[in-house]
Design a protein around this motif. Structure first.
Motif, PDB file in Angstrom:
ATOM      1  N   VAL A  23       0.866  -1.182   0.000  1.00 41.63           N
ATOM      2  CA  VAL A  23       0.000   0.000   0.000  1.00 41.63           C
ATOM      3  C   VAL A  23       0.906   1.237   0.000  1.00 41.63           C
ATOM      4  CG1 VAL A  23      -1.663   1.327   1.352  1.00 41.63           C
ATOM      5  CG2 VAL A  23      -1.861  -1.152   1.219  1.00 41.63           C
ATOM      6  N   PRO A  24       0.714   2.161  -0.945  1.00 35.99           N
ATOM      7  CA  PRO A  24       1.623   3.296  -1.052  1.00 35.99           C
ATOM      8  C   PRO A  24       1.774   4.041   0.279  1.00 35.99           C
ATOM      9  CG  PRO A  24       0.078   3.314  -2.871  1.00 35.99           C
ATOM     10  CD  PRO A  24      -0.349   2.209  -1.955  1.00 35.99           C
ATOM     11  N   GLU A  25       3.025   4.362   0.609  1.00 38.63           N
ATOM     12  CA  GLU A  25       3.324   5.104   1.833  1.00 38.63           C
ATOM     13  C   GLU A  25       2.483   6.369   1.942  1.00 38.63           C
ATOM     14  OE1 GLU A  25       5.979   4.655   3.935  1.00 38.63           O
ATOM     15  OE2 GLU A  25       7.318   3.260   2.919  1.00 38.63           O
ATOM     16  N   GLU A  26       2.319   7.034   0.799  1.00 39.65           N
ATOM     17  CA  GLU A  26       1.735   8.372   0.814  1.00 39.65           C
ATOM     18  C   GLU A  26       0.283   8.365   1.272  1.00 39.65           C
ATOM     19  OE1 GLU A  26       3.512   7.135  -1.530  1.00 39.65           O
ATOM     20  OE2 GLU A  26       5.182   8.488  -1.922  1.00 39.65           O
ATOM     21  N   LEU A  27      -0.400   7.204   1.116  1.00 35.51           N
ATOM     22  CA  LEU A  27      -1.810   7.182   1.532  1.00 35.51           C
ATOM     23  C   LEU A  27      -1.910   7.410   3.031  1.00 35.51           C
ATOM     24  CD1 LEU A  27      -3.577   4.378  -0.470  1.00 35.51           C
ATOM     25  CD2 LEU A  27      -3.730   6.849  -0.693  1.00 35.51           C
ATOM     26  N   MET A  28      -1.030   6.745   3.775  1.00 33.44           N
ATOM     27  CA  MET A  28      -1.045   6.918   5.217  1.00 33.44           C
ATOM     28  C   MET A  28      -0.627   8.342   5.574  1.00 33.44           C
ATOM     29  SD  MET A  28       1.365   6.858   7.839  1.00 33.44           S
ATOM     30  CE  MET A  28       1.727   6.053   9.383  1.00 33.44           C
ATOM     31  N   GLU A  29       0.344   8.867   4.839  1.00 29.52           N
ATOM     32  CA  GLU A  29       0.801  10.224   5.126  1.00 29.52           C
ATOM     33  C   GLU A  29      -0.286  11.244   4.808  1.00 29.52           C
ATOM     34  OE1 GLU A  29       5.436   9.077   4.214  1.00 29.52           O
ATOM     35  OE2 GLU A  29       4.414  10.462   2.894  1.00 29.52           O
ATOM     36  N   ALA A  30      -0.953  11.029   3.675  1.00 29.69           N
ATOM     37  CA  ALA A  30      -2.039  11.936   3.313  1.00 29.69           C
ATOM     38  C   ALA A  30      -3.137  11.886   4.373  1.00 29.69           C
ATOM     39  CB  ALA A  30      -2.599  11.562   1.940  1.00 29.69           C
ATOM     40  N   ALA A  31      -3.434  10.666   4.852  1.00 28.46           N
ATOM     41  CA  ALA A  31      -4.473  10.532   5.873  1.00 28.46           C
ATOM     42  C   ALA A  31      -4.068  11.246   7.157  1.00 28.46           C
ATOM     43  CB  ALA A  31      -4.744   9.048   6.148  1.00 28.46           C
ATOM     44  N   ARG A  32      -2.781  11.164   7.475  1.00 31.82           N
ATOM     45  CA  ARG A  32      -2.328  11.858   8.682  1.00 31.82           C
ATOM     46  C   ARG A  32      -2.460  13.365   8.526  1.00 31.82           C
ATOM     47  NH1 ARG A  32       3.254   9.713  10.974  1.00 31.82           N
ATOM     48  NH2 ARG A  32       2.901  11.309  12.548  1.00 31.82           N
ATOM     49  N   VAL A  33      -2.052  13.857   7.348  1.00 28.89           N
ATOM     50  CA  VAL A  33      -2.195  15.294   7.097  1.00 28.89           C
ATOM     51  C   VAL A  33      -3.679  15.670   7.149  1.00 28.89           C
ATOM     52  CG1 VAL A  33      -1.857  17.108   5.387  1.00 28.89           C
ATOM     53  CG2 VAL A  33      -0.069  15.420   5.771  1.00 28.89           C
ATOM     54  N   ASP A  34      -4.526  14.723   6.715  1.00 32.64           N
ATOM     55  CA  ASP A  34      -5.972  14.965   6.747  1.00 32.64           C
ATOM     56  C   ASP A  34      -6.553  14.762   8.142  1.00 32.64           C
ATOM     57  OD1 ASP A  34      -6.652  15.886   4.294  1.00 32.64           O
ATOM     58  OD2 ASP A  34      -7.141  13.935   3.429  1.00 32.64           O
ATOM     59  N   GLY A  35      -5.724  14.497   9.113  1.00 30.91           N
ATOM     60  CA  GLY A  35      -6.209  14.457  10.487  1.00 30.91           C
ATOM     61  C   GLY A  35      -6.738  13.109  10.953  1.00 30.91           C
ATOM     62  N   ALA A  36      -6.341  12.015  10.273  1.00 34.56           N
ATOM     63  CA  ALA A  36      -6.807  10.705  10.699  1.00 34.56           C
ATOM     64  C   ALA A  36      -5.783  10.058  11.621  1.00 34.56           C
ATOM     65  CB  ALA A  36      -7.054   9.810   9.483  1.00 34.56           C
ATOM     66  N   GLY A  37      -6.232   9.543  12.758  1.00 36.04           N
ATOM     67  CA  GLY A  37      -5.369   8.792  13.665  1.00 36.04           C
ATOM     68  C   GLY A  37      -5.243   7.358  13.173  1.00 36.04           C
ATOM     69  N   MET A  67      -6.418   4.321  14.149  1.00 33.32           N
ATOM     70  CA  MET A  67      -7.592   3.469  13.965  1.00 33.32           C
ATOM     71  C   MET A  67      -8.530   4.018  12.895  1.00 33.32           C
ATOM     72  SD  MET A  67      -6.642   1.064  15.680  1.00 33.32           S
ATOM     73  CE  MET A  67      -7.958  -0.099  15.351  1.00 33.32           C
ATOM     74  N   LYS A  68      -8.576   5.332  12.789  1.00 33.03           N
ATOM     75  CA  LYS A  68      -9.397   5.947  11.743  1.00 33.03           C
ATOM     76  C   LYS A  68      -8.833   5.608  10.369  1.00 33.03           C
ATOM     77  CE  LYS A  68     -11.826  10.351  11.304  1.00 33.03           C
ATOM     78  NZ  LYS A  68     -13.129   9.790  11.617  1.00 33.03           N
ATOM     79  N   PHE A  69      -7.506   5.698  10.236  1.00 30.01           N
ATOM     80  CA  PHE A  69      -6.859   5.308   8.981  1.00 30.01           C
ATOM     81  C   PHE A  69      -7.138   3.839   8.683  1.00 30.01           C
ATOM     82  CE2 PHE A  69      -3.050   3.153   7.267  1.00 30.01           C
ATOM     83  CZ  PHE A  69      -3.084   3.649   5.985  1.00 30.01           C
ATOM     84  N   PHE A  70      -7.022   2.995   9.704  1.00 32.41           N
ATOM     85  CA  PHE A  70      -7.255   1.557   9.546  1.00 32.41           C
ATOM     86  C   PHE A  70      -8.658   1.303   9.015  1.00 32.41           C
ATOM     87  CE2 PHE A  70      -8.553  -2.525  11.586  1.00 32.41           C
ATOM     88  CZ  PHE A  70      -7.666  -3.344  10.921  1.00 32.41           C
ATOM     89  N   ARG A  71      -9.648   1.985   9.621  1.00 33.37           N
ATOM     90  CA  ARG A  71     -11.034   1.737   9.264  1.00 33.37           C
ATOM     91  C   ARG A  71     -11.418   2.395   7.935  1.00 33.37           C
ATOM     92  NH1 ARG A  71     -14.064   4.431  13.369  1.00 33.37           N
ATOM     93  NH2 ARG A  71     -14.176   6.045  11.802  1.00 33.37           N
ATOM     94  N   ASP A  72     -10.995   3.651   7.743  1.00 34.06           N
ATOM     95  CA  ASP A  72     -11.455   4.407   6.573  1.00 34.06           C
ATOM     96  C   ASP A  72     -10.665   4.099   5.304  1.00 34.06           C
ATOM     97  OD1 ASP A  72     -13.260   5.591   8.181  1.00 34.06           O
ATOM     98  OD2 ASP A  72     -12.217   7.509   8.366  1.00 34.06           O
ATOM     99  N   ILE A  73      -9.389   3.815   5.446  1.00 31.73           N
ATOM    100  CA  ILE A  73      -8.546   3.676   4.251  1.00 31.73           C
ATOM    101  C   ILE A  73      -8.048   2.242   4.086  1.00 31.73           C
ATOM    102  CG2 ILE A  73      -6.588   4.650   2.992  1.00 31.73           C
ATOM    103  CD1 ILE A  73      -8.236   6.924   3.852  1.00 31.73           C
ATOM    104  N   LEU A  74      -7.366   1.717   5.094  1.00 32.98           N
ATOM    105  CA  LEU A  74      -6.665   0.451   4.919  1.00 32.98           C
ATOM    106  C   LEU A  74      -7.619  -0.728   4.693  1.00 32.98           C
ATOM    107  CD1 LEU A  74      -3.756  -0.406   4.789  1.00 32.98           C
ATOM    108  CD2 LEU A  74      -3.834  -0.957   7.206  1.00 32.98           C
ATOM    109  N   LEU A  75      -8.637  -0.855   5.539  1.00 34.42           N
ATOM    110  CA  LEU A  75      -9.558  -1.987   5.383  1.00 34.42           C
ATOM    111  C   LEU A  75     -10.288  -1.963   4.040  1.00 34.42           C
ATOM    112  CD1 LEU A  75     -11.352  -3.005   8.694  1.00 34.42           C
ATOM    113  CD2 LEU A  75      -9.584  -4.180   7.398  1.00 34.42           C
ATOM    114  N   PRO A  76     -10.886  -0.826   3.650  1.00 35.72           N
ATOM    115  CA  PRO A  76     -11.554  -0.816   2.338  1.00 35.72           C
ATOM    116  C   PRO A  76     -10.599  -1.184   1.205  1.00 35.72           C
ATOM    117  CG  PRO A  76     -12.114   1.156   3.560  1.00 35.72           C
ATOM    118  CD  PRO A  76     -11.074   0.442   4.362  1.00 35.72           C
ATOM    119  N   LEU A  77      -9.325  -0.783   1.317  1.00 30.80           N
ATOM    120  CA  LEU A  77      -8.370  -1.110   0.264  1.00 30.80           C
ATOM    121  C   LEU A  77      -8.029  -2.586   0.240  1.00 30.80           C
ATOM    122  CD1 LEU A  77      -5.709   1.728   0.367  1.00 30.80           C
ATOM    123  CD2 LEU A  77      -7.351   1.203  -1.418  1.00 30.80           C
ATOM    124  N   SER A  78      -8.174  -3.247   1.389  1.00 30.63           N
ATOM    125  CA  SER A  78      -7.731  -4.642   1.485  1.00 30.63           C
ATOM    126  C   SER A  78      -8.837  -5.634   1.166  1.00 30.63           C
ATOM    127  CB  SER A  78      -7.223  -4.938   2.906  1.00 30.63           C
ATOM    128  OG  SER A  78      -6.437  -3.890   3.388  1.00 30.63           O
TER     129      SER A  78
END
Lengths: 350, 294, 282
Positions: C170-184, C186-197
């Protein structure tokens, strides 16, 4: 709106690698500053330190009136455009733009308003329901911009945002980003390895090499008075010719060099400052043989070799008076066009 | 062991996320493995009353036990037979399917599904087919003068379990071989054709060498499968017989531990098997690392 | 194709038809044998065409099983198998995904140590440490229970490793973008990582379901109460449990019904399953 102050920033990785050293830089509110340098020079690391994605080993970073060293990226009031855009592939364009706002608890109508506004500004209003993979490269780039825009942050950070576009789109987006930034007046830090992009976009250029700042200045300053041999070689294309002063003196140019400091053992000459004017008075005169003609449309590049048979130079002319490869030429450059450097330190002397 | 370039910060969160996995691993894997190690140096008397420390004596006895040595030999025959048979057939089918254009998917579907059949069921099916009194294959073998009886003949029994084990594994090998064949760049084959190589020559000089990483991977996976996952086949059919002819190592561990109640010996056998698995796993991961680096 | 030769193609088809026949034959035999009356198997060679008793045989198997040998009806064993397979699959996926998330997206003391603890389980299949594992489960009072059937098999180095492999892509930048977007986290896990997986998780689901359904030795050991028999082990009880020749028609009916669910899963999710097997198991 915010100024950025980098006070002696350092980055040392766990393995002991020094990525960035001694960075002192003040960025004024609303300024567009470009970090430029070859790959591995630390420019992206520095940008990511400002974003909060890399920890700062040493030094103090201020955004606005807050020291942000210990703050999470989301708390720094910044927005970032990534090189590969980093769009969330499973979300629609609208949701990509809205995600950061929702996380901050912005109310629904306000989110709607800001997304529509940003989308209109970037002309992506028609794609709001699409997924990123249904968009072209240029459209994705705009969405990535939009995601930064809707946040209305104090600082924009750009990490090589145009490097994945083809040449034509790159020029177009270059202009658009610059205009957008002028209109919004948001402080921007922009990383690129493309010196032309850096020159054309920056209010001020920061040239980095080996994790250190080589020179800071307006693009024209940096171009016309490169502070080091590295900057001289990096900014400008074709690159500046570097000739040993001894070579010039040995070929009857001792007079032209008399105005330069005594320790100037290396002399730089921009390709466009050299002409074929055999009768011009003063300046530097060199005999050379033409190896190759490279027509580039509006101008032509001449690759020549001096009479010592080794030293190569590039000359840039807008008119080529009927030359053929293999011809013997006399090159001429005015004394004012000489850039004196000290070879050992690499520093400019005048 | 990498992480992402940037990571989240959190003091207790990562431990909480790992906790369920680690707790189950400790209780059901690490602890029993430790027990096996511990018991392997002990011996119980026949009434289970006294336990004495015997050092490596359990291992020494095993190495001198003709039954255990026989079991090792049978395991070797079984593993090699199963691996060679299933890989050879799978490669043959994969090459043929890869030649197809329109019928490729249909053939694939028909060849893939035995992966879903449990080893024990595979065993029962072939046991039925080879049943000496009513099975179809003994009937046909009888016509050519061969008297098949896996209840009397150890060779017949071994052939039976090899066929059952190989049959189930063909589909797994086929999937990997086909994926490997499809990743061979078409341009290489065309270049070889222009260089005048015949079809067979193209396969053996270009395609097969390019498949060698997959072949090696499958070799290890198949040996592991034959040694450890085939318990069901043996248990549901021959039960190690006749006369120990199919008593492979994992079956013997079970028999000696649960039927013979010889805990010390069974534990020592467990330790030996664990060593073999660890060795095979290390080999396999060496290979994965190398591949990742390419 | 560089070239297309009719003769070569014909040969390929012949080989493949032979292959398909070889692969299909055992199941064909089972389907054919299951609807025959018991008398068929007392004499002569087994039939190659179906018999007339389909309905009756399957109903007997479904509702009674082979009660004399102590095996419960198939309906019960199928239910048990389904519960066990789903519990193992869901449990494995859940704990593997969160532990892979911890290992990939966090840096913390003893990270490598934990990774190796989990990894060791890959090296120790249940078959090789069967006696002590049985003792642990017995001590915990988990014999003859669904928990005992599933929980000890839930820890999975394989699944953790495969999910980790996917997370690394999974591209590094997705997590970084999510962090810049204010996701912690577990929020990143639920909103981005799980749907991608989702696709990869589904592929793993297929593989793990088949693994769970086909468990044999473990249920055999820890269930003495027929209430908890699973179908794969139940077949063995039917084959060896009586004192006479196995009742082949019932055994084969059971075989068909035991093999059907996982085979259907593979056939309907073939693309996903093949992708899951070959793309992640590298």
């Amino acid at each position: 709106m915010a100024a950025i102050v980098m006070d002696n920033l350092h980055k040392v990785y766990a393995g002991g690698v020094r990525a960035v050293s001694d960075i002192m830089l003040d960025i004024a509110d609303g300024e567009f500053v470009v970090l430029v340098g070859p790959s591995g020079c630390g420019k992206s690391t520095l940008l990511r330190m400002v974003a909060g994605l890399e920890t700062i080993t040493e030094g103090r970073l201020t955004i606005g009136d807050r020291v942000v060293n210990a703050l999470e990226p989301a708390e720094r009031d910044i927005a970032m455009v990534f090189q590969n855009y980093a769009l969330y592939p499973h979300m629609s364009v609208f949701n990509n733009l809205a995600y950061g706002l929702r996380n901050r608890g912005v109310l629904k109508p306000e989110i709607e308003r800001r997304v529509r506004e940003a989308a209109a500004m970037l002309e992506i209003g028609a794609f709001l329901d699409r997924k990123p993979r249904q968009l072209s490269g240029g459209q994705r780039q705009r969405v990535a911009m939009g995601r930064a825009l809707v946040r209305e942050p104090a600082v924009f950070l750009f990490d090589e945002p145009l490097s994945n576009l083809d040449a034509k789109l790159r020029v177009q987006m270059r202009v658009e980003i610059k205009q957008l930034q002028r209109r919004l007046g948001t402080t921007s830090l922009y990383v690129t390895h493309d010196q032309l992009e850096a020159m054309t976009m920056a209010d001020r250029l920061v040239v980095l090499n080996g994790g250190r700042i080589e020179q800071v200045g307006t693009p024209m300053d940096v171009y016309s008075r490169p502070a080091t041999t590295f900057v001289a070689g990096f900014i400008g294309s074709p690159a500046m010719n570097m000739l040993p002063a001894s070579l010039l003196r040995a070929n009857g140019n001792a007079d032209a060099l008399s105005g330069l400091p005594g320790n100037a053992d290396l002399v730089g000459l921009r390709p466009e400052d050299i002409g074929l004017d055999a009768v011009a008075p003063g300046g530097v005169r060199l005999q050379a043989r033409l190896d190759l003609l490279e027509p580039a449309g509006a101008e032509t590049h001449l690759h020549v070799r001096l009479i010592d048979g080794k030293t190569r130079m590039t000359v840039r002319l807008s008119h080529v008076p009927g030359l053929t490869e293999g011809a013997d030429l006399v090159l001429h450059a005015p004394a004012a066009a000489l850039h004196p450097f000290e070879a050992e330190s690499g520093h400019r002397l005048l | 062991m990498q992480t992402k370039r940037t990571t989240f910060s959190g003091y207790w969160l990562p431990y909480a996320l790992l906790a369920p996995q680690v707790i189950i691993t400790l209780i059901f894997f690490i602890w029993p493995a430790g027990q096996a190690l511990y018991q392997s140096v002990l011996r119980q008397d026949i009434f289970g009353l006294r336990v004495t420390f015997v050092g490596l004596d359990n291992f020494r006895r095993l190495m001198e036990d003709p039954l255990y040595l026989n079991s090792m030999q049978m395991t070797l025959v079984f593993a090699v037979g199963t691996t060679v048979l299933s890989m050879a057939l799978a490669l043959l089918f994969a090459v043929m399917v890869n030649n197809m254009i329109r019928s490729r998917d249909s053939y694939s579907t028909l060849l893939v599904w035995p992966y879903a059949v449990a080893p024990a069921i595979a065993g029962v099916l072939w046991w039925f087919i080879f049943n000496p009194s009513i099975g179809i294959l003994p009937y046909m073998l009888d016509m050519v003068g061969y008297d098949w009886n896996h209840r009397r003949s150890g060779t017949d029994a071994m052939i039976l379990v090899i066929i059952a084990a190989a049959w189930k594994q063909i589909s797994y090998n086929f999937i990997f071989f086909l994926a490997g064949l499809q990743s061979v760049p078409q341009s290489l084959i065309e270049a070889a054709a222009i260089d005048g190589a015949s079809r067979a020559k193209r396969f053996w000089t270009i395609v097969f060498p390019l498949l060698s990483p997959i072949t090696f991977f499958l070799l290890v996976v198949n040996i592991v499968y034959a040694m450890f996952d085939t318990f069901g086949i043996i248990h549901a059919t021959t039960e190690g017989g006749p006369a120990q002819a199919t008593n492979i190592l994992v079956y013997k561990v079970y028999r000696d531990g649960f039927v013979g109640l010889n805990l010390g010996s069974s534990a020592a056998q467990s330790v030996i098997l664990m060593t073999i698995v660890i060795a095979l796993t290390v080999i396999q991961f060496r290979y994965i690392e190398r591949r990742v680096n390419y | 194709m560089v070239e297309n030769r009719p003769l070569g193609n014909l040969l390929s088809h012949v080989v493949l038809i032979f292959g398909v026949a070889l692969v299909v034959f055992p199941i064909y035999v089972a389907i054919i044998a299951s609807p025959h009356p018991p008398g068929t198997f007392l004499r002569g060679v087994m039939p190659l065409l179906p018999g007339p008793n389909a309905l009756e045989n399957y109903r007997t198997a479904w509702t009674e099983g082979r009660s004399r040998a102590g095996t419960p009806p198939i309906s019960l064993m199928l239910t048990n198998s389904l519960i066990m397979a789903l519990a193992i699959t869901i449990g494995k996926l859940a704990i593997s995904i969160i532990s892979a998330f911890a290992i990939v997206y966090f840096r913390f003391p003893f990270r490598i140590f934990f990774f190796w603890i989990i990894f060791l389980t890959l090296m120790l299949p249940v078959e090789v440490r069967i006696v002590p594992t049985f003792q642990v489960v017995a001590d915990l009072g988990m014999l003859n229970s669904y928990a005992g059937l599933s929980i000890p098999l839930i820890a999975s180095a394989t699944a953790t490793f495969l999910v980790r492999q996917f997370f690394m892509t999974v591209p590094e930048e997705l997590m970084e973008a999510a962090r810049v977007d204010g996701a912690g986290p577990m929020k990143f896990f639920r909103d981005i990582l799980l749907p991608l997986s989702i696709t990869n998780i589904a592929a793993l689901f297929v593989i793990m379901f088949i693994y769970g359904w086909n468990q044999y030795l473990w249920p055999l050991l820890i269930t003495t109460d027929p209430e908890y028999y699973t179908i794969v082990m139940g077949i063995q009880r039917m084959v060896t449990g009586g004192d006479s020749e196995p009742l082949w028609h019932l055994v084969m009916a059971t075989v068909v019904m035991a093999a059907l669910p996982p085979v259907l899963v593979i056939l309907f999710m073939q693309r996903l399953f093949v992708k899951g097997l070959t793309e992640t198991e590298k």
